[in-house]
Motif scaffolding. Sequence first.
Motif, mmCIF file in Angstrom:
data_model
loop_
_atom_site.group_PDB
_atom_site.id
_atom_site.type_symbol
_atom_site.label_atom_id
_atom_site.label_comp_id
_atom_site.label_asym_id
_atom_site.label_seq_id
_atom_site.Cartn_x
_atom_site.Cartn_y
_atom_site.Cartn_z
ATOM 1 N N SER A 1 0.833 -1.189 0.000
ATOM 2 C CA SER A 1 0.000 0.000 0.000
ATOM 3 C C SER A 1 0.870 1.243 0.000
ATOM 4 C CB SER A 1 -0.856 0.012 1.242
ATOM 5 O OG SER A 1 -0.018 0.127 2.365
ATOM 6 N N LYS A 2 0.203 2.373 0.204
ATOM 7 C CA LYS A 2 0.930 3.627 0.278
ATOM 8 C C LYS A 2 1.313 3.922 1.720
ATOM 9 C CE LYS A 2 -2.784 4.879 -1.633
ATOM 10 N NZ LYS A 2 -3.952 5.720 -1.822
ATOM 11 N N GLU A 3 1.335 2.883 2.512
ATOM 12 C CA GLU A 3 1.660 3.065 3.929
ATOM 13 C C GLU A 3 3.134 3.432 4.075
ATOM 14 O OE1 GLU A 3 1.368 -0.185 7.126
ATOM 15 O OE2 GLU A 3 -0.641 0.648 7.027
ATOM 16 N N TRP A 4 3.403 4.389 4.953
ATOM 17 C CA TRP A 4 4.800 4.726 5.228
ATOM 18 C C TRP A 4 5.488 3.542 5.881
ATOM 19 C CZ3 TRP A 4 3.792 10.080 7.968
ATOM 20 C CH2 TRP A 4 3.500 11.038 6.998
ATOM 21 N N LEU B 1 7.818 1.198 8.368
ATOM 22 C CA LEU B 1 7.902 1.137 9.825
ATOM 23 C C LEU B 1 9.356 1.327 10.273
ATOM 24 C CD1 LEU B 1 5.944 0.487 12.213
ATOM 25 C CD2 LEU B 1 6.688 -1.883 12.028
ATOM 26 N N SER C 1 7.996 1.802 18.025
ATOM 27 C CA SER C 1 8.140 1.948 16.585
ATOM 28 C C SER C 1 7.158 2.986 16.077
ATOM 29 C CB SER C 1 7.908 0.601 15.906
ATOM 30 O OG SER C 1 6.649 0.094 16.281
ATOM 31 N N LEU C 2 7.363 3.395 14.838
ATOM 32 C CA LEU C 2 6.442 4.355 14.229
ATOM 33 C C LEU C 2 6.566 4.288 12.710
ATOM 34 C CD1 LEU C 2 8.593 6.706 13.305
ATOM 35 C CD2 LEU C 2 8.248 7.519 15.622
ATOM 36 N N HIS C 3 5.620 4.903 12.024
ATOM 37 C CA HIS C 3 5.664 4.967 10.560
ATOM 38 C C HIS C 3 6.181 6.333 10.129
ATOM 39 C CE1 HIS C 3 3.475 1.276 9.514
ATOM 40 N NE2 HIS C 3 2.882 1.447 10.683
ATOM 41 N N ALA D 1 7.952 8.464 6.369
ATOM 42 C CA ALA D 1 8.307 8.325 4.956
ATOM 43 C C ALA D 1 9.810 8.123 4.791
ATOM 44 C CB ALA D 1 7.845 9.565 4.182
ATOM 45 N N ASP D 2 10.614 8.839 5.588
ATOM 46 C CA ASP D 2 12.071 8.665 5.489
ATOM 47 C C ASP D 2 12.721 8.851 6.856
ATOM 48 O OD1 ASP D 2 12.244 11.402 5.988
ATOM 49 O OD2 ASP D 2 12.343 11.922 3.870
ATOM 50 N N GLN E 1 12.236 12.225 8.739
ATOM 51 C CA GLN E 1 10.890 12.359 9.279
ATOM 52 C C GLN E 1 10.699 11.410 10.474
ATOM 53 O OE1 GLN E 1 7.604 10.858 7.036
ATOM 54 N NE2 GLN E 1 6.285 12.566 7.602
ATOM 55 N N LEU F 1 -0.696 6.144 19.050
ATOM 56 C CA LEU F 1 0.413 5.638 18.241
ATOM 57 C C LEU F 1 1.134 4.478 18.920
ATOM 58 C CD1 LEU F 1 1.831 8.980 16.817
ATOM 59 C CD2 LEU F 1 0.403 7.297 15.673
ATOM 60 N N SER G 1 1.143 0.682 17.169
ATOM 61 C CA SER G 1 2.398 -0.054 16.977
ATOM 62 C C SER G 1 2.327 -1.421 17.641
ATOM 63 C CB SER G 1 3.580 0.707 17.580
ATOM 64 O OG SER G 1 3.786 1.904 16.899
ATOM 65 N N GLU H 1 0.288 -3.705 15.593
ATOM 66 C CA GLU H 1 0.960 -4.091 14.348
ATOM 67 C C GLU H 1 1.921 -5.261 14.552
ATOM 68 O OE1 GLU H 1 2.177 -0.695 11.569
ATOM 69 O OE2 GLU H 1 1.421 0.331 13.330
ATOM 70 N N ARG I 1 -1.350 -0.827 9.883
ATOM 71 C CA ARG I 1 -1.968 0.435 10.300
ATOM 72 C C ARG I 1 -3.144 0.774 9.389
ATOM 73 N NH1 ARG I 1 0.438 4.822 13.265
ATOM 74 N NH2 ARG I 1 1.833 3.177 13.913
ATOM 75 N N ASP I 2 -2.948 0.582 8.084
ATOM 76 C CA ASP I 2 -4.011 0.895 7.127
ATOM 77 C C ASP I 2 -5.259 0.063 7.373
ATOM 78 O OD1 ASP I 2 -2.653 2.873 5.916
ATOM 79 O OD2 ASP I 2 -2.089 1.745 4.122
ATOM 80 N N ALA J 1 4.939 13.030 0.963
ATOM 81 C CA ALA J 1 6.107 12.674 1.773
ATOM 82 C C ALA J 1 6.750 11.393 1.248
ATOM 83 C CB ALA J 1 5.698 12.502 3.235
ATOM 84 N N LEU J 2 5.910 10.463 0.851
ATOM 85 C CA LEU J 2 6.413 9.192 0.345
ATOM 86 C C LEU J 2 7.109 9.395 -1.011
ATOM 87 C CD1 LEU J 2 6.397 6.331 1.412
ATOM 88 C CD2 LEU J 2 4.379 5.863 0.030
ATOM 89 N N ALA K 1 10.428 11.010 -0.424
ATOM 90 C CA ALA K 1 11.406 10.056 0.124
ATOM 91 C C ALA K 1 11.918 9.133 -0.980
ATOM 92 C CB ALA K 1 10.768 9.244 1.249
#
Lengths: 100, 344
Positions: A8-11, A13, A31-33, A35-36, A39, B107, B111, B114, B120-121, B326-327, B330
């Motif tokens: 998906s377009k999910e960032w 982990l 942990s967290l999501h 993009a890079d 961030q 959050l 996590s 997950e 998450r989605d 953002a994606l 990146a």
Amino acid sequence: MSNPQSTSKEWPLWEVFVRSKQGLEHKHCGSLHAADAQQALHMARDVYTRRQEGVSIWVLPSAAITASDPEDKDTLFEPARDKVYRHPTFFVIPDDVGHM
Amino acid sequence: MYTQSFNVPDGAAPAKPVAAVLNATQQQVQDAAQIKFDAIIDADGKIEPKDWMPEAYRKTLVRQISQHAHSEIVGMLPEGNWISRAPSLKRKAILIAKVQDEGGHGLYLYSAAETLGTSRDQMLDALHSCKAKYSSIFNYPTLNWADVGVIGWLVDGAAIMNQIPLCRCSYGPYARAMVRVCKEESFHQRQGFEALLAMMQGTPAQHAMVQDAVNRWWWKCLAMFGPPDADSPNSVQGMRWGIKRMSNDDLRQKFVDATVPQAKVLGVTLPDPDLKWNEERGHHDYGQIDWDEFWATVNGNGPCNKERLATRVKAHTDGEWVRAAALAFAQKKAKQQAAQKEAA
């Protein structure tokens, strides 16, 4: 921590490690999501250090972690069990030797 | 804050998958794994993400942790409503910090969920499409400033009662998330109580606002602990698995007993004519909770269900382009870096 197949377009982990104070090691805290990496650092600051819990943060992609398999626990760690001579208390030293 | 200590079945249950037929060897392996799992649970040990666990244990945890996470996120809305109208800069800064904490709690919990293999989605989709539940307490409106104080004092107070036993949950990542949440939660309750104390030192009109807010929230807070034990068949399994540590009624009683003296200090009455100390039991007796109203709210018909969900969905939809950008950024940077490396 598992990284679900992100078609998906999910960032991606990231795992977060925080050094709570100078002189101590970085410790895994969650942990967290993001993009890079940049961030992920920003997010980690907001999510995990709202109360001065840290002085330094590491983030790394969860996918980069290679973990041992729980199934291998015995093979990996059992062999150390009968090697009690690796601990100092195994050796009886006369009291008059004092601290050693 | 904020779990509803029971786990409501999420809506629109998918058809049960037909259990794969195991051959004799597979069955043996699974039985051995089950025995190991039971031994860990019996010894009050911890289960970690990659350990074998029964499917039902995994499913229960995913449902409970994600409902808990959704509750934190939706819980930002009733209070967020008052950020722009807080009575002073000090109260505003405190409220912003509290609402930000709720987001953080969501959050941590997403996590933790997950780690069980859900994404998450998937969780957000379930929330946004009404398939997943969240604590029904957030489907009530915050009508005046005293509501913000009462949410801190009573709603967070009830949540703390629920969450402290969850710090000892058998699933490691959930327990660790709860330790972190509980540390922060105490600030939430104390700031609420203190805000109410300040109002109680004010004018009669301010006293009346506090009393009115207490009257409106008290019964809803008692219902937060979930149906009576007799009507909570799933609780037994949850207790067996070390996911749930105290029964709904025990937690509710603890909350009532803790709150009565606090109300006295504050100078408000709790709106229950049947509330009185029972010498014999060593606890307070309290009146009947309106479970019909509770279930109506859980099932989507509370005063703010539609508004809360619509606000959530709008925030998510409005943020779509930011997440995509953002994606894309990146990915572009990663490509540039790879090209530079190759050139070097």
